[in-house]
Design a protein around this motif. Structure first.
Motif, PDB file in Angstrom:
ATOM      1  N   ASP A 154       0.832  -1.207   0.202  1.00 31.99           N
ATOM      2  CA  ASP A 154       0.032   0.071   0.243  1.00 31.99           C
ATOM      3  C   ASP A 154       0.840   1.190   0.222  1.00 31.99           C
ATOM      4  O   ASP A 154       0.365   2.290  -0.367  1.00 31.99           O
ATOM      5  CB  ASP A 154      -0.897  -0.033   1.348  1.00 31.99           C
ATOM      6  N   LYS A 163      -5.711  -4.513  -4.236  1.00 25.02           N
ATOM      7  CA  LYS A 163      -6.847  -5.442  -3.840  1.00 25.02           C
ATOM      8  C   LYS A 163      -6.874  -6.755  -5.236  1.00 25.02           C
ATOM      9  O   LYS A 163      -7.055  -7.723  -5.000  1.00 25.02           O
ATOM     10  CB  LYS A 163      -8.153  -4.959  -3.981  1.00 25.02           C
TER      11      LYS A 163
ATOM     12  N   ALA B 170     -12.980  -8.419  -3.728  1.00 25.54           N
ATOM     13  CA  ALA B 170     -11.907  -7.536  -4.022  1.00 25.54           C
ATOM     14  C   ALA B 170     -12.226  -6.508  -4.982  1.00 25.54           C
ATOM     15  O   ALA B 170     -11.743  -5.438  -4.992  1.00 25.54           O
ATOM     16  CB  ALA B 170     -10.540  -8.290  -4.395  1.00 25.54           C
ATOM     17  N   HIS B 173     -13.556  -2.254  -5.089  1.00 26.74           N
ATOM     18  CA  HIS B 173     -12.762  -0.949  -4.572  1.00 26.74           C
ATOM     19  C   HIS B 173     -12.827   0.252  -4.884  1.00 26.74           C
ATOM     20  O   HIS B 173     -12.465   1.237  -4.219  1.00 26.74           O
ATOM     21  CB  HIS B 173     -11.327  -1.470  -5.341  1.00 26.74           C
ATOM     22  N   CYS B 176     -14.734   1.084  -1.780  1.00 21.91           N
ATOM     23  CA  CYS B 176     -13.645   1.414  -0.584  1.00 21.91           C
ATOM     24  C   CYS B 176     -13.135   2.592  -0.765  1.00 21.91           C
ATOM     25  O   CYS B 176     -12.703   3.292   0.196  1.00 21.91           O
ATOM     26  CB  CYS B 176     -12.732   0.103  -0.619  1.00 21.91           C
ATOM     27  N   LYS B 177     -12.678   2.799  -2.077  1.00 20.58           N
ATOM     28  CA  LYS B 177     -12.080   4.243  -2.355  1.00 20.58           C
ATOM     29  C   LYS B 177     -12.784   5.412  -2.014  1.00 20.58           C
ATOM     30  O   LYS B 177     -12.173   6.339  -1.256  1.00 20.58           O
ATOM     31  CB  LYS B 177     -11.724   4.351  -3.757  1.00 20.58           C
ATOM     32  N   GLU B 180     -12.132   5.581   1.620  1.00 19.08           N
ATOM     33  CA  GLU B 180     -10.547   5.827   1.923  1.00 19.08           C
ATOM     34  C   GLU B 180     -10.329   7.562   1.723  1.00 19.08           C
ATOM     35  O   GLU B 180      -9.556   8.012   2.506  1.00 19.08           O
ATOM     36  CB  GLU B 180      -9.709   5.023   0.836  1.00 19.08           C
ATOM     37  N   LYS B 222      -6.366   4.307   8.079  1.00 22.47           N
ATOM     38  CA  LYS B 222      -6.532   4.172   6.794  1.00 22.47           C
ATOM     39  C   LYS B 222      -5.739   2.650   6.107  1.00 22.47           C
ATOM     40  O   LYS B 222      -6.441   1.978   5.448  1.00 22.47           O
ATOM     41  CB  LYS B 222      -6.129   5.187   5.883  1.00 22.47           C
ATOM     42  N   MET B 226      -7.378  -0.482   4.714  1.00 24.18           N
ATOM     43  CA  MET B 226      -6.979  -1.079   3.431  1.00 24.18           C
ATOM     44  C   MET B 226      -6.372  -2.425   3.315  1.00 24.18           C
ATOM     45  O   MET B 226      -6.568  -3.451   2.321  1.00 24.18           O
ATOM     46  CB  MET B 226      -6.030  -0.188   2.424  1.00 24.18           C
ATOM     47  N   ALA B 227      -5.760  -2.853   4.382  1.00 24.03           N
ATOM     48  CA  ALA B 227      -4.907  -4.102   4.418  1.00 24.03           C
ATOM     49  C   ALA B 227      -5.030  -5.116   5.579  1.00 24.03           C
ATOM     50  O   ALA B 227      -4.367  -5.655   6.137  1.00 24.03           O
ATOM     51  CB  ALA B 227      -3.501  -3.669   4.376  1.00 24.03           C
ATOM     52  N   PHE B 258     -17.074  -5.356   1.973  1.00 23.23           N
ATOM     53  CA  PHE B 258     -15.731  -5.853   1.619  1.00 23.23           C
ATOM     54  C   PHE B 258     -15.013  -6.403   2.827  1.00 23.23           C
ATOM     55  O   PHE B 258     -15.427  -6.329   3.965  1.00 23.23           O
ATOM     56  CB  PHE B 258     -14.729  -4.843   1.000  1.00 23.23           C
TER      57      PHE B 258
END
Lengths: 427, 427
Positions: A154, A163, B170, B173, B176-177, B180, B222, B226-227, B258
């Motif tokens: 990341d 992803k 996945a 995204h 998800c963005k 984020e 963050k 994400m991870a 997600f």
């Protein structure tokens, strides 16, 4: 998700000759097929490996078998691992050029990959057993790790790219499962496949099975292995997956590749160097004969971490522009200073992970299914057990007393103190 | 990866009537199409929502638009989110039966889902603004969270099943963005879409943009978002995604679903309750008029955490048999005790995450793009700003002084102390 299927068949020497002779580029590279020598040399646990030599040159050919070679057909393993290995090798070749074998041909159906023949490279582990020092190793392996890890993380990717990468490797779970079982579970419980240098380590094996602090720690590490897709890992980065000469280093065999915690790769390298160090007295024919080698190994342990961290940080500072730690939140001198402090904190967390994973990788090689020749070649068994017990003592401390190991010098210092420690053995 | 494509078209009332009339099951459920009333009621940010009522019954129809409805065609957003929403709803319906709307029909091409009409349910946030207490809420939402989170985690799944789940989501995204950017980045920098109650909070907005401790913490959160694919999250679990009556609770709209960190969902619920608490004085027409409601809200905050943790632990103890923490490593009384201690430690780590994410969810509603009616309906703006400043003060402490908040009572205690705090405002 391409998988070996349909037309898959196990290739024998004659089949392989016909197959390769049908590929013009390879034929050109090798010369007249009538003059080829083909030798099966696979000494790994999972696959067939052929060396093909012709008048003009040579290649290495790797074919996945539908089962674990070491165990046999009773332990099936998907051919798709050849797909993931190819995918990982391709990515590593982009990110760390010259540090993996060149890819010449890949056949999804046959689960087969043709690569550059590495010659006169040898498996690094064999060199370490012989007491050989490798002057290029630190620079090459730290470049490999820093670049393959940060550029698939990341810190360098958008969340969407990351992803996509995770999803692309998610299907390689059968290989991950081997790690989950053999490294993070079996050595700490009664398991048919476990073995150790009996009877000398019987007591230690029992201690491991009863040590609940260790069981909590190994379980946390297992959870991190399963659920922390920080970067694309090699996944099996021990000194048996590294081929070397005095002037070259090549990382091979990334069939365990998946998105996991970075410390697992870094820890694998450190653990295998530390095992080479603890095995060394078992290989000496005269006292202190290998003192210079042993000093080099510990120096290498220190430099692997410090150079890895330096390169990783440099790449981060040089503008790895992923979605994590957005630059716009750290503008100005105050922001830059705070981000730099956070980078240091990030590396400290990664170091802690690395110490834990290194310990896990050590213990599995002494009590689990897969051992290594560093220890296995030591005779008599009692001498081997003494060397192994020292490695286990350090590994246990690294796993359970992790806060004691703040710097890599704490690790090498502890290793040095154990060099001549005389453990109590069973039997 | 199925996506709305090819035959996609935006449905208007008349199209929808023809479409639904062609589905025998729905026609049977609703009665003669000639008598249907169709009303577009979408008040969310992203989609069209129709209520269709006939002589025999009603349904809700949700269709994704190829852009963000709140902003317009200039902000495209993939229709595939309807696929992920359907996937998540199906999974949640299995895991938490009765707590999500029943699925009646799904059309991948049209990015359209037909669901049970929830009537007389209202959006919980509206009820909280009105000062309504919901006696079923704690039990229902904690059942929903405990079951959907643990049963999609490594505590209940094999690593292979878990990786398949991660891969299946996945592709979501783009959604998800949004999180984020809008939650973890924009409120802490100059961004066109930010807004706040000006001029009163101008100073606070500037402080947020200059507060590097906060920037480090939000960036760590963050990165975790994400991870850290710990479990299948709802991904947008605020009080606007929950429909309630006195006796029922339904969680809707999981299009942000997600695999992410569990604390993000739990934190979302707590944050939105805490905002309801801080907004409450802004809605009172007479002093202390809403005292009983406010006491209920804080009690609910405490119970949401404690009941969630209790149910989650009970499910874990009852034998959630995933690949994490294998039972064979914790055999016997000593093993059982040590595993129980580790479960408590696990929940403490989850609580810490929850506190951080709750704070992030609060700040974004006061300085980012998407606000909430809890605060927005407060007039005059100066009164609103006072309420918001109190929420921000708690959120900043929760994010930066996280170790202070060891228990949920530490959070509610701090909230209570800020109930009548008079902030210094700008302007």
């Amino acid at each position: 998700m391409a998988q070996g299927q349909g037309d898959y068949r196990i290739l024998h020497e004659a089949d392989l000759r016909d197959y390769l002779a049908g590929l013009p580029d390879l034929k050109a590279l090798l010369g007249d097929p009538a003059g080829w020598t083909i030798t099966e040399v696979g000494d790994g646990n999972l696959n067939l490996v052929f060396i093909v030599k012709g008048a003009r040159g040579g290649v290495a050919v790797k074919q996945a078998l539908p089962y674990v070679r070491l165990v046999g057909e009773s332990w099936p393993l998907p051919l798709s691992r050849a797909h993931y290995e190819f995918l990982a090798l391709s990515r590593q070749a982009q990110l760390a050029p010259g540090l993996v074998p060149a890819l010449l041909h890949h056949d999804e159906n046959l689960a087969l990959t043709v690569m550059e023949l590495l010659e006169p490279h040898i498996i690094m582990r064999r060199g370490l057993v012989a007491g050989t020092r490798y002057p290029r190793f630190v620079d090459d392996i730290t470049t490999f790790m820093a670049r393959t890890l940060i550029f698939t993380s990341d810190l360098a990717l958008s969340a969407a790219e990351k992803k996509e990468g995770i999803a692309a490797f998610a299907g390689n779970h059968a290989l991950c499962k081997i790690t989950e079982d053999l490294i993070f579970t079996d050595p700490y419980r009664i398991a048919e496949q476990n073995r150790w240098t009996a009877p000398y380590l019987d007591g230690l094996a029992t201690e491991l099975r009863d040590d609940m602090d260790l069981h909590v720690t190994i379980s946390r590490l297992k959870l991190k292995f399963m659920a922390s897709p920080e970067a694309l890992l090699h996944g099996d980065l021990h000194t048996g997956s590294i081929m070397v000469t005095d002037s070259q280093t090549r990382v091979i065999d990334p069939e365990f590749a998946f998105y996991g915690p970075m410390g697992f790769d870094v820890g694998a390298v450190l653990a295998n160097l530390l095992m080479a160090y603890f095995a060394s007295p078992g290989h000496e024919r005269a006292p202190s004969e290998r003192a210079a080698f042993e000093a080099w190994v510990l120096e290498t342990v220190e430099q692997v971490w410090s150079e890895f961290a330096r390169k990783f940080l440099d790449l981060w500072r040089a503008g790895a522009a992923g979605d994590a730690y957005p630059a716009s939140l750290f503008a100005g001198a105050k922001g830059a200073a705070r981000l730099e402090a956070e980078r240091q904190a990030y590396m400290q967390r990664l170091f802690t992970d690395t110490v834990g994973f290194a310990a896990a990788k050590t213990i599995r090689r002494i009590f689990g299914l897969a051992h290594n020749i560093d220890f296995e070649l030591i005779e008599p068994p009692k001498t081997r057990a003494i060397c192994e017990a020292r490695a286990v003592r350090l590994a246990r401390a690294m796993m359970v007393e992790t806060p004691v190991f703040r710097t890599i010098a704490d690790v090498t210092g502890a290793a040095r103190k154990l060099r001549d420690w005389q453990p109590e053995l069973s039997g």
